[in-house]
Design an enzyme around this catalytic site. Sequence first.
Site, PDB file in Angstrom:
ATOM      1  N   ARG A 198      10.223   6.411   7.896  1.00 45.11           N
ATOM      2  CA  ARG A 198      11.155   5.288   7.913  1.00 45.11           C
ATOM      3  C   ARG A 198      10.683   4.284   6.863  1.00 45.11           C
ATOM      4  O   ARG A 198       9.618   4.420   6.282  1.00 45.11           O
ATOM      5  CB  ARG A 198      11.213   4.667   9.308  1.00 45.11           C
ATOM      6  N   THR A 250      13.938   7.639   3.978  1.00 45.57           N
ATOM      7  CA  THR A 250      14.767   8.844   4.092  1.00 45.57           C
ATOM      8  C   THR A 250      15.158   9.111   5.542  1.00 45.57           C
ATOM      9  O   THR A 250      16.299   9.485   5.829  1.00 45.57           O
ATOM     10  CB  THR A 250      14.023  10.056   3.510  1.00 45.57           C
ATOM     11  N   ASP A 290       1.634  -2.010   0.199  1.00 43.30           N
ATOM     12  CA  ASP A 290       1.638  -0.548   0.132  1.00 43.30           C
ATOM     13  C   ASP A 290       0.713  -0.150  -1.014  1.00 43.30           C
ATOM     14  O   ASP A 290       1.154   0.144  -2.108  1.00 43.30           O
ATOM     15  CB  ASP A 290       3.057  -0.031  -0.098  1.00 43.30           C
ATOM     16  N   SER A 314      -1.273   8.506   2.937  1.00 47.39           N
ATOM     17  CA  SER A 314      -0.065   8.603   3.760  1.00 47.39           C
ATOM     18  C   SER A 314       0.774   9.807   3.346  1.00 47.39           C
ATOM     19  O   SER A 314       1.147  10.646   4.174  1.00 47.39           O
ATOM     20  CB  SER A 314       0.747   7.316   3.615  1.00 47.39           C
ATOM     21  N   LYS A 367       7.939  -0.173  -7.959  1.00 48.06           N
ATOM     22  CA  LYS A 367       6.588  -0.227  -7.388  1.00 48.06           C
ATOM     23  C   LYS A 367       5.546   0.071  -8.465  1.00 48.06           C
ATOM     24  O   LYS A 367       4.489  -0.569  -8.531  1.00 48.06           O
ATOM     25  CB  LYS A 367       6.463   0.763  -6.235  1.00 48.06           C
TER      26      LYS A 367
END
Length: 510
Positions: free
Chosen positions: A214, A222, A275, A283, A307
């Site tokens: 999520r 997605t 992140d 991850s 990003k």
Amino acid sequence: MTQSHGSAAPFAQPALHARRLGLHTQHQPVVVMRTDCHVCRAEGLSARSQVLVSAGGRQVQATLFQVEGGTMLGIDDAGLSETAWTALGVQEGEEVRVTHAPAIESLANVRRRIYGNRLDARALTDIVRDVTAGRYTDVHLAAFLTASAALPLDEAETADLTAAMVGVGDRLGWDAPIVVDKHCIGGLPGNRTTPIVVAIVAANGLLMPKTSSRAITSPAGTADTMETLAPVDLDVVALKRVVEVEGGCIAWGGAVHLSPADDIFVRVERELDVDTEGQLIASVLSKKISAGSTHVVIDIPVGSTAKVRSEEAADGLAARMRAVGSRFGLDVTCIRTDGSQPVGRGIGPALEALDVLAVLQNAPGAPEDLRRRAAMLAGAALEIGSKAERGTGAALALETLRNGRAWAKFAAICEAQGGLRTPPKAAMVHALVSPRAGRVVHINNRKLARLAKLAGAPDTKAAGIHMEIRLGDEIDRGQPYLHVHAETSGELAYALDYAGSAGDIIEVES
């Protein structure tokens, strides 16, 4: 006066009675007790203490909150939040015991990391085990994640964290020599290629058991988008059944316990809006390894407001991805893509799902950039799996879309996962218009993502943004450049307030 010698009998903690409060605290177990409760006094418990709640052989670590007398709770009651109630599986009035939570020894490793020390495999394993056991509060989690950002994880730490995250979850195995997967690094609104890629790859006979996340810091992950098209909360048995029948799936990774620590980290990263590279790699790769993948294609969008903002940073990330993947026998192929503007028209779960359907169904006006990007990524997977000669994979992917085989496969996967759904539509739609005429020369991805989240995405599935322009387009003064979709007037107002104060979301050159 007599004294007893030898071992004393353990003190039996008096039982309390479980009360269901109907208190929703997201993922955090909470217990509420009266300040004058005999257990609080005997144990020396105060508000925000970490406690261990036990019942029928099950335990949960919880945060204690207290109330003054009144009628909400009896003096021998323990009120439980929904998370704590579910974890314990108790019935109303059932006996529970509340004691001090045991010390968390792995927090010493977190403190070491805060002060700039590197952690070895044992230290990271201990942290991840305690995290998945529910022993870390959100404060503890935030401390670990922040310490891993201030002094970024090096390659050894990243690999050790990846191994620890794989080790605490389940692992899937497949009877196939090649099992492909893909992932996008993110930071680019829209870009919902995964459902299209899975459909193309599976239609050509390769195995692609895709588990997805999520949203972390984006308006949709997605899993959020796919959930508007089909159920994604598949357990391991259901996931294997779908893949064995159809050759692929698009499921939420959190439901299959493949990398449970990741779901906990992601939840807190979303709150912190961080992140970092090491956490990102651990991850992504922990989930691919746990899913039984042998090869993974990584999409790295590069752009000034994506990003990853430079080719040098993309190359560094790709090299680290490949190096860590190789330690686990995972072949990683990284592809740099254009991150200068959103992909597709929709930003937000349902709006992105509509783009996916348009591409798969060859609808007039389907976003060509989404079609081409998905075909490029699927083509790389087809070449890896020897379904296409080198340099011809994208053409095969486009043909699989054109002749309808990809749509047929996607529809079959959705039916196998529980049935094809129709994405919801927002109750309110509001246009943002250009203040001047000219050519669109810049689109700020970060401001678009923020705007979509303020409109309600991803929690409100129909919320988000529909883009009406792309870089290089000519636009007239007063012409809409996007439409904000929201379910409530409050969320729409928040989004419009932000749009009015955030500066230029797009730049137009006369």
